[in-house]
Write a protein that holds these residues in place. Structure first.
Motif, PDB file in Angstrom:
ATOM      1  N   GLY A  10       0.840  -1.209   0.000  1.00  0.00           N
ATOM      2  CA  GLY A  10       0.000   0.000   0.000  1.00  0.00           C
ATOM      3  C   GLY A  10       0.862   1.240   0.000  1.00  0.00           C
ATOM      4  O   GLY A  10       0.528   2.256   0.609  1.00  0.00           O
TER       5      GLY A  10
ATOM      6  N   HIS B 213       2.595   6.412  -3.726  1.00  0.00           N
ATOM      7  CA  HIS B 213       3.646   7.208  -4.390  1.00  0.00           C
ATOM      8  C   HIS B 213       5.052   6.637  -4.227  1.00  0.00           C
ATOM      9  O   HIS B 213       5.975   7.040  -4.914  1.00  0.00           O
TER      10      HIS B 213
ATOM     11  N   GLU C 197       0.404  -2.073  -4.852  1.00  0.00           N
ATOM     12  CA  GLU C 197      -0.707  -1.098  -4.789  1.00  0.00           C
ATOM     13  C   GLU C 197      -1.925  -1.593  -5.544  1.00  0.00           C
ATOM     14  O   GLU C 197      -1.813  -2.378  -6.481  1.00  0.00           O
TER      15      GLU C 197
ATOM     16  N   ASN D 193      -3.463  -6.756  -4.663  1.00  0.00           N
ATOM     17  CA  ASN D 193      -4.284  -6.499  -3.474  1.00  0.00           C
ATOM     18  C   ASN D 193      -3.647  -7.243  -2.298  1.00  0.00           C
ATOM     19  O   ASN D 193      -3.545  -8.478  -2.321  1.00  0.00           O
ATOM     20  N   ALA D 194      -3.235  -6.499  -1.305  1.00  0.00           N
ATOM     21  CA  ALA D 194      -2.505  -7.085  -0.172  1.00  0.00           C
ATOM     22  C   ALA D 194      -3.336  -8.127   0.561  1.00  0.00           C
ATOM     23  O   ALA D 194      -2.792  -9.042   1.175  1.00  0.00           O
TER      24      ALA D 194
ATOM     25  N   ALA E 209       2.856   1.194   5.729  1.00  0.00           N
ATOM     26  CA  ALA E 209       2.721   2.543   6.285  1.00  0.00           C
ATOM     27  C   ALA E 209       1.324   3.084   6.012  1.00  0.00           C
ATOM     28  O   ALA E 209       0.871   3.120   4.860  1.00  0.00           O
ATOM     29  N   ASN E 210       0.657   3.467   7.057  1.00  0.00           N
ATOM     30  CA  ASN E 210      -0.661   4.102   6.945  1.00  0.00           C
ATOM     31  C   ASN E 210      -1.670   3.255   6.176  1.00  0.00           C
ATOM     32  O   ASN E 210      -2.427   3.761   5.356  1.00  0.00           O
TER      33      ASN E 210
HETATM   34  C1  LIG Z   1      -3.401   6.061   3.351  1.00  0.00           C
HETATM   35  S1  LIG Z   1      -2.612   5.515   1.914  1.00  0.00           S
HETATM   36  C2  LIG Z   1      -0.927   5.316   2.467  1.00  0.00           C
HETATM   37  C3  LIG Z   1       0.050   5.431   1.342  1.00  0.00           C
HETATM   38  C4  LIG Z   1       1.519   5.318   1.787  1.00  0.00           C
HETATM   39  N1  LIG Z   1       1.806   4.038   2.387  1.00  0.00           N
HETATM   40  C5  LIG Z   1       1.833   6.418   2.759  1.00  0.00           C
HETATM   41  O1  LIG Z   1       1.957   6.147   3.939  1.00  0.00           O
HETATM   42  O2  LIG Z   1       1.923   7.580   2.336  1.00  0.00           O
HETATM   43  C6  LIG Z   1      -3.131   3.826   1.797  1.00  0.00           C
HETATM   44  C7  LIG Z   1      -2.731   3.206   0.479  1.00  0.00           C
HETATM   45  O3  LIG Z   1      -2.999   1.810   0.540  1.00  0.00           O
HETATM   46  C8  LIG Z   1      -3.567   1.399  -0.672  1.00  0.00           C
HETATM   47  N2  LIG Z   1      -4.384   0.211  -0.402  1.00  0.00           N
HETATM   48  C9  LIG Z   1      -5.601   0.167   0.203  1.00  0.00           C
HETATM   49  N3  LIG Z   1      -6.038  -1.092   0.271  1.00  0.00           N
HETATM   50  C10 LIG Z   1      -5.081  -1.874  -0.297  1.00  0.00           C
HETATM   51  C11 LIG Z   1      -4.965  -3.262  -0.554  1.00  0.00           C
HETATM   52  N4  LIG Z   1      -5.931  -4.107  -0.184  1.00  0.00           N
HETATM   53  N5  LIG Z   1      -3.844  -3.715  -1.165  1.00  0.00           N
HETATM   54  C12 LIG Z   1      -2.872  -2.849  -1.545  1.00  0.00           C
HETATM   55  N6  LIG Z   1      -2.938  -1.529  -1.344  1.00  0.00           N
HETATM   56  C13 LIG Z   1      -4.024  -1.049  -0.728  1.00  0.00           C
HETATM   57  C14 LIG Z   1      -4.358   2.590  -1.152  1.00  0.00           C
HETATM   58  O4  LIG Z   1      -4.562   2.558  -2.540  1.00  0.00           O
HETATM   59  C15 LIG Z   1      -3.494   3.756  -0.710  1.00  0.00           C
HETATM   60  O5  LIG Z   1      -2.603   4.182  -1.703  1.00  0.00           O
END
Ligand SMILES: C[S@@+](CC[C@H](N)C(=O)[O-])C[C@H]1O[C@@H](n2cnc3c(N)ncnc32)[C@H](O)[C@@H]1O
Length: 352
Positions: free
Chosen positions: A182, A185, A205, A232-233, A249-250
């Protein structure tokens, strides 16, 4: 980090202590109005108009095609709250606005302010959600344009913590493979790879995020040291024994407890012996008895916000450590981030 109004003078301190003034109005009326003033000023380019030096309100209004009288009022509100300086009839940027509110600053948050327009609309759903608990699953409902504003906003939010995380994260010596789940960027991976010359990263992502995320990452000129993978994680296989470090992260605030436990178990399998899981997020309280801990205040607000927008919420240190232990990992001491008060890095090591 304490949100809201704070007394500055002796009389204000006294008034607060004696509960004379209506704190709920300072926490709401003044806070939301000023929030929107900053966002409107940024969107209209009022800070950009001061990029190359001081200007009068009329000059700024002419440069940005805004109404002169309205512009002057907004500038004065920004001045009153320390967002601008003023000298010889001219408004000018100060340390705060020059660092955070110019688009070409390496620390800019203008894209995050732009995304907050969308978040602002979402938060109007708090009233209904409080009654029916029905959440908006933001990742399923974003339009392509909202995805663009979301990814740019996350990029702005990452700048300061990514550098600190790269400096303080217990990445094993000689680490080569990082998986950034996830990672959007990819800026956390960028900073980790800059810090650890032997490291390359894959950012996993959602497919919808990839086009803009790739575009943002390209600005860092990392070549094939940081690349994206659509997936998809929660569904994808993360492999066995291939990673030296995995960063989340986040993201855990978008997942429920069971999803986070299963993700930690997949990550534990994906790590090599000695590898480390790095979880970063705003932390919530573990029990209402801990509610006065300053480090949990951001997490308390975001807990409500993510419950509305993403069906889950923030998690406590204890909850994260429990998932890590259940996955066979050994948690390390939390590292509280100075660049994002209320957020912590919770690392856990795979020992064999
Ligand atoms: C809040 S953002 C955090 C982005 C980055 N890690 C940061 O801390 O700046 C959450 C990210 O997780 C991605 N995301 C959400 N569900 C996900 C999933 N099931 N598998 C992979 N990525 C996912 C979203 O697309 C988003 O870009």
């Amino acid at each position: 980090m304490r949100l809201g109004a704070h007394a500055e003078t002796f009389l204000e301190r006294l008034a607060f202590r004696l509960n004379l003034g209506p704190k709920p109005l300072a926490d709401t009326q003044a806070a939301f109005q000023f929030a929107r003033i900053i966002m409107a000023a940024s969107k209209a380019g009022l800070f950009e108009a001061l990029h190359d030096g001081g200007r009068t309100a009329q000059e700024i209004a002419a440069a940005r095609s805004t109404d002169p009288q309205a512009t002057e009022k907004v500038l004065d509100a920004l001045l009153a709250h320390g967002y601008l300086g003023y000298r010889d009839g001219r408004y000018k940027l100060n340390r705060l606005s020059r660092k955070w509110l110019l688009a070409d600053s390496p620390h800019t948050v203008v894209h995050k302010l732009d995304f907050q327009e969308i978040e602002w609309r979402w938060t109007e759903g708090f009233d209904q959600w409080l009654y029916d608990g029905t959440a908006r699953d933001m990742h399923r409902t974003l339009s392509p344009e909202e995805w663009r504003r979301y990814q740019w906003g996350m990029r702005d939010l990452s700048t300061a913590p990514a550098k600190e995380l790269a400096r303080r994260a217990p990445v094993p010596k000689g680490a080569e493979v990082l998986l950034d789940i996830g990672g959007s960027h990819g800026f956390y991976s960028v900073e980790l790879c800059r810090r650890h010359p032997g490291l390359t990263a894959t950012v996993l992502e959602l497919p919808e995020a990839i086009p803009i995320a790739v575009e943002i990452l390209a600005r860092e000129s990392m070549g094939d040291r940081v690349v994206h993978r659509a997936g998809n994680a929660l569904e994808d296989d993360l492999g066995v024994g291939t990673c030296d470090a995995v960063l989340i992260a986040n993201l855990i605030h978008h997942f429920d407890a069971d999803q986070n436990l299963r993700l930690a178990q997949k990550v534990a399998r994906a790590l090599r012996p000695g590898g480390v899981l790095l979880v970063m997020d705003a932390m919530r309280i573990d029990s209402p008895a801990d509610a006065d801990q300053p480090s949990r205040r951001l997490g308390a607000v975001l807990d409500v916000y993510f419950a509305l927008t993403s069906t889950s919420g923030t998690w406590s240190v204890e909850a994260v450590h429990n998932w890590q232990r259940a996955a066979g990992l050994s948690p390390l001491r939390p590292i509280w981030l100075q660049t994002m008060p209320g957020a912590a890095l919770l690392s856990a090591v795979r020992s064999n």
